[in-house]
Design a protein around this motif. Structure first.
Motif, PDB file in Angstrom:
ATOM      1  N   VAL A 271       0.681  -1.277  -0.032  1.00 52.20           N
ATOM      2  CA  VAL A 271       0.096  -0.014   0.076  1.00 52.20           C
ATOM      3  C   VAL A 271       1.115   1.170  -0.026  1.00 52.20           C
ATOM      4  N   TYR A 272       0.556   2.182  -0.948  1.00 53.88           N
ATOM      5  CA  TYR A 272       1.319   3.377  -0.897  1.00 53.88           C
ATOM      6  C   TYR A 272       0.466   4.574  -0.761  1.00 53.88           C
ATOM      7  N   PRO A 273       0.013   4.902   0.620  1.00 58.14           N
ATOM      8  CA  PRO A 273      -0.659   5.829   0.669  1.00 58.14           C
ATOM      9  C   PRO A 273      -0.623   7.271   0.200  1.00 58.14           C
ATOM     10  N   SER A 274       0.691   7.802   0.146  1.00 57.20           N
ATOM     11  CA  SER A 274       1.094   8.833  -0.344  1.00 57.20           C
ATOM     12  C   SER A 274       0.990   9.098  -1.607  1.00 57.20           C
ATOM     13  N   GLU A 275       1.026   7.689  -2.514  1.00 55.53           N
ATOM     14  CA  GLU A 275       0.706   7.705  -4.008  1.00 55.53           C
ATOM     15  C   GLU A 275      -0.889   7.401  -4.339  1.00 55.53           C
ATOM     16  N   ASN A 276      -1.664   7.076  -3.291  1.00 53.03           N
ATOM     17  CA  ASN A 276      -2.872   6.572  -3.337  1.00 53.03           C
ATOM     18  C   ASN A 276      -3.111   5.205  -4.105  1.00 53.03           C
ATOM     19  N   VAL A 277      -2.067   4.539  -3.867  1.00 47.65           N
ATOM     20  CA  VAL A 277      -1.961   3.183  -4.795  1.00 47.65           C
ATOM     21  C   VAL A 277      -1.990   1.882  -3.795  1.00 47.65           C
ATOM     22  N   LEU A 278      -2.622   0.878  -4.063  1.00 47.86           N
ATOM     23  CA  LEU A 278      -2.486  -0.331  -3.456  1.00 47.86           C
ATOM     24  C   LEU A 278      -2.344  -1.493  -4.459  1.00 47.86           C
ATOM     25  N   VAL A 279      -1.322  -2.296  -4.250  1.00 48.93           N
ATOM     26  CA  VAL A 279      -1.289  -3.467  -5.210  1.00 48.93           C
ATOM     27  C   VAL A 279      -1.681  -4.672  -4.605  1.00 48.93           C
ATOM     28  N   ALA A 280      -2.454  -5.258  -5.433  1.00 51.04           N
ATOM     29  CA  ALA A 280      -3.219  -6.454  -4.770  1.00 51.04           C
ATOM     30  C   ALA A 280      -3.232  -7.424  -5.913  1.00 51.04           C
ATOM     31  N   GLU A 281      -3.135  -8.723  -5.314  1.00 51.05           N
ATOM     32  CA  GLU A 281      -3.162  -9.984  -6.149  1.00 51.05           C
ATOM     33  C   GLU A 281      -4.458 -10.260  -6.390  1.00 51.05           C
ATOM     34  N   ALA A 282      -4.707 -11.188  -7.679  1.00 54.29           N
ATOM     35  CA  ALA A 282      -5.946 -11.108  -8.570  1.00 54.29           C
ATOM     36  C   ALA A 282      -6.996 -11.885  -7.478  1.00 54.29           C
ATOM     37  N   GLY A 283      -6.426 -12.672  -6.440  1.00 51.78           N
ATOM     38  CA  GLY A 283      -7.443 -13.412  -5.819  1.00 51.78           C
ATOM     39  C   GLY A 283      -7.984 -12.532  -4.683  1.00 51.78           C
ATOM     40  N   ALA A 284      -7.702 -11.395  -4.382  1.00 46.32           N
ATOM     41  CA  ALA A 284      -7.913 -10.677  -3.177  1.00 46.32           C
ATOM     42  C   ALA A 284      -9.609 -10.295  -3.619  1.00 46.32           C
TER      43      ALA A 284
END
Lengths: 472, 472
Positions: free
Chosen positions: A102-115
């Protein structure tokens, strides 16, 4: 020509993958929510890593065995179910559910497909951010499937479809190569946008294994209201008035018909009815505002103006988050109530915004020439997206009308198509609408789609028969 | 193998197209803004209708003659210029500039590809709407080229790139078929998203002939401020603070360095300098707010908080629209000043937002090991997109450093790539960055791009040598 799963392929896969990747092919994997299809599968594989997905795809490509990618199983058009053809591998993403970062300062979250969507929403919330994708099945739908189908839902008006919430993807292509496209960039003009090609391709061009998702600031204050409206035309005018008064703060603008509330009363009587005597048409307005604006006040001001203009004879403004949740429970429970009543034919359509009143005005009389039905029309008015579902009269069942289904569908789709609309606004094509795509789709588009499919997946192993008719 | 334009092809085209479609191939069509390429062309065709574009493409496809689609000619990477290979047809969209329709209630405008951006902006304005795409070349750039290159500009932070502003396209595919995709729908999940594939493909997969563009409500009030900031890290913190205070109302957040203002003073002395003694780093913040909020007040509140936090030692808040325009003139004139100084090497890069300070901190010292340069770093901080341009020291010229260009470029691009960034954030690949795409692009992505290109354009007639190396 595809081959069914063979003992030899299974041996090869068992040599390449850990034991945990092999799961029982439980009946749930062969069913879908509306019960229109029953699937079949030769083997269920649930990889834990992208490399394992790639190894599975490579083995299937060499053996010419089809692969049905499987997310949360919530799709409504049979994209996750292969009822015929050589028995495929069902590749479930259920064990790839890590939130990688999670990159709150960038407003980005990287999730795997099964999340699962609800887990992604919760992780964003924990970082004081919002992942705005929201729909009725969010407790079981998975990110990979949501992207593969370009899911919509209730917040599209403000935040866009699933594709608009994705900055980059990692995917396994039909030859088993890994597309490393997990960029966290707002701007990247380096060649063809394969992200947007795979998003919405419903697993027919590759398997999305992870995604960089776009978060938003969490609105400081939220609020909701239910306004009775005289009809669809007034609802559109109210939408415009709401936008002019409240601007970007309008998160959702949902249309409902009394039929939906009657279905709720009939099938889910514990759900509290917001109106004692529901109006024919009503809208649910949801706001997410900054610190300086009070949602209830904004909605009261809107109601005063709308009421004076004859656009809102009655209205309820949520006085608490509990009441806001009650309004949303009504809206989100309509699909379940529909399922309990049992639709003869369901239509997930969109038309240009200004054509909505004409579509609704013409749809009812056109159907009345075919038979005597109940219509539950509801949906995402702000997106021009309606769920226009046709039901038996009380005392009758879906089976009594089964023979009329094709005529109903043709009637609605012809009307939608003639208005420049779409016969699949948010649910996708799956296997249910392959014929419709052939009938209503632009011929140049279909030819280009077939050429792209043949170029990237020459054997046709990826989700055979979904979106495009299976070759061979 | 492509063929050059032959007299036979010209005869065929003259039989198929009206006389007015044949224009003089003036030198302007063979030049580009930075003077790095000189083009060549066998024939200039300027069709007036989509059918005429289709007829031209069909004839060229049969004759195996390349086509270079030509919009406003403002591209910075040579996508509109073919310096070598068999002389192509240059197909200019300049006569297709109709605005086919405006639908204010839907926030949609349908424009032909040759419409100039400023004209589209004006038409939206006349309908009390905003078409938010905005960039320095908006007086000559055309919609088709802007979409083909997925143009960015100053409002991406709030409204997205060109692709985010397009609901549907009409295009002529490489076989001369017409893709009829001018839908005005917010949701349409009927098959592969060819719109997003053609947008950003820089004319290598087809020619966009018209587009349904997304308009926005016009902000009731606008305002701007220039804040001095201690450095890039503080600028990022200020961006976060601005977002938290003002939310969706932030239309642009542009970073500038003193070097840019020095270049302006040197080459365009009539432009008024906002600061007597410019700070090293400054940001231009632009707001578009609703009726209830005063932009100057919002910016004053922001300044007080930012100043107290040490993020803004100095600041200027526009007291009038004239002053706001002055601030923007400074920002928008920097590219021209750069051109007059003469860059040794220009880099349109993006990195994840949180990596920007590290990129800037490491870029200068890395370049200092190669030579003694001036750096003008400016751009769209809110998008993580910087224009990082390298110039001669005073008294020297670009030619003195020409031999260092490859080393400069490699230094910057390696740094960007290592940080998960893009070597072409908004300008595209064109012909300038074909090598860079091969070097830094994901191999699976490149293979898929080549497969798609071969599938849709097997002879390779569409903009040969742009984005992907010309085959054969």
């Amino acid at each position: 020509m595809l081959s069914p799963v063979t003992p030899e392929l299974e041996r090869r896969l068992r040599a390449a993958l850990p034991e945990a990747a092999f799961r029982d092919l439980a009946p749930a994997y062969l069913e879908e929510p509306r019960g229109r299809y029953t699937g079949q599968g030769g083997l269920l594989i649930a990889p834990e890593t992208t490399d394992q997905v790639a190894a599975t795809v490579r083995a299937c490509a060499e053996a010419r065995v089809g692969i049905v990618p499987y997310g949360g199983g919530t799709g409504l058009v049979g994209g996750q179910i292969m009822p015929d053809g050589p028995a495929p591998v069902i590749l479930s993403l259920e064990r790839m559910r890590k939130l990688r970062a999670v990159y709150p300062s960038e407003n980005v979250l990287v999730a795997e497909a099964g999340a699962i969507l609800a887990d992604v929403q919760a992780a964003a919330d924990a970082a004081d951010r919002l992942f705005p994708l929201s729909l009725a099945s969010e407790g079981s739908a998975r990110i990979g499937g949501l992207l593969a189908t370009n899911a919509g839902g209730v917040n599209v008006l403000r935040y866009g479809n699933a594709r608009d919430l994705c900055l980059g993807i990692e995917a396994v292509l039909p030859d088993g190569s890994v597309l490393n496209g997990l960029k966290r960039l707002r701007k990247d003009n380096t060649g063809y946008d394969l992200r947007h090609l795979l998003i919405g391709a419903e697993g027919t061009l590759g398997i999305i294994t992870a995604a960089a998702l776009k978060l938003s600031p969490r609105p400081a204050q939220t609020g909701a209201a239910l306004f009775a409206v005289p009809g669809p035309e007034a609802a559109l005018d109210l939408l415009a008035m709401t936008g002019a008064r409240i601007g970007d703060g309008v998160s959702a603008f949902e249309l409902m018909h009394r039929t939906g509330l009657d279905f709720l009363a009939e099938t889910l009587p514990d759900i509290r009815r917001p109106f004692d005597d529901p109006p024919d048409w009503m809208v649910l307005i949801d706001l997410g505002l900054g610190v300086a604006q009070d949602p209830a006040e904004a909605l009261e001001g809107l109601f005063v103006e709308a009421h004076a203009a004859g656009l809102a004879p009655d209205g309820l403004i949520a006085q608490s988050q509990a009441q806001r949740a009650e309004f949303w429970t009504v809206r989100e429970s309509i699909p379940l109530a529909n399922r309990r009543i049992g639709a003869i034919s369901s239509h997930d359509i969109s038309v240009p915004l200004s054509a909505i009143p004409a579509f609704i005005a013409r749809g009812g009389p056109a159907l009345a020439e075919i038979g005597d039905f109940r219509i539950n029309c509801f949906g995402h008015l702000g997106d021009g997206n309606l769920h226009y579902n046709v039901f038996p009269q009380p005392g009758k069942t879906r089976a009594d009308y089964e023979h009329l289904r094709p005529a109903i569908k043709t009637c609605i789709y012809d009307l939608v198509h003639g208005m420049g609309g779409s016969v699949s606004a948010e649910h996708g094509v799956g296997r249910l609408k392959v014929d419709d795509l052939e009938r209503y789709g632009d011929p140049a588009k279909l030819a280009a789609m077939r050429a792209i499919k043949a170029a990237l997946d020459p054997v046709g192993i990826m989700n055979p028969g979904a979106v495009l008719r299976a070759s061979g």
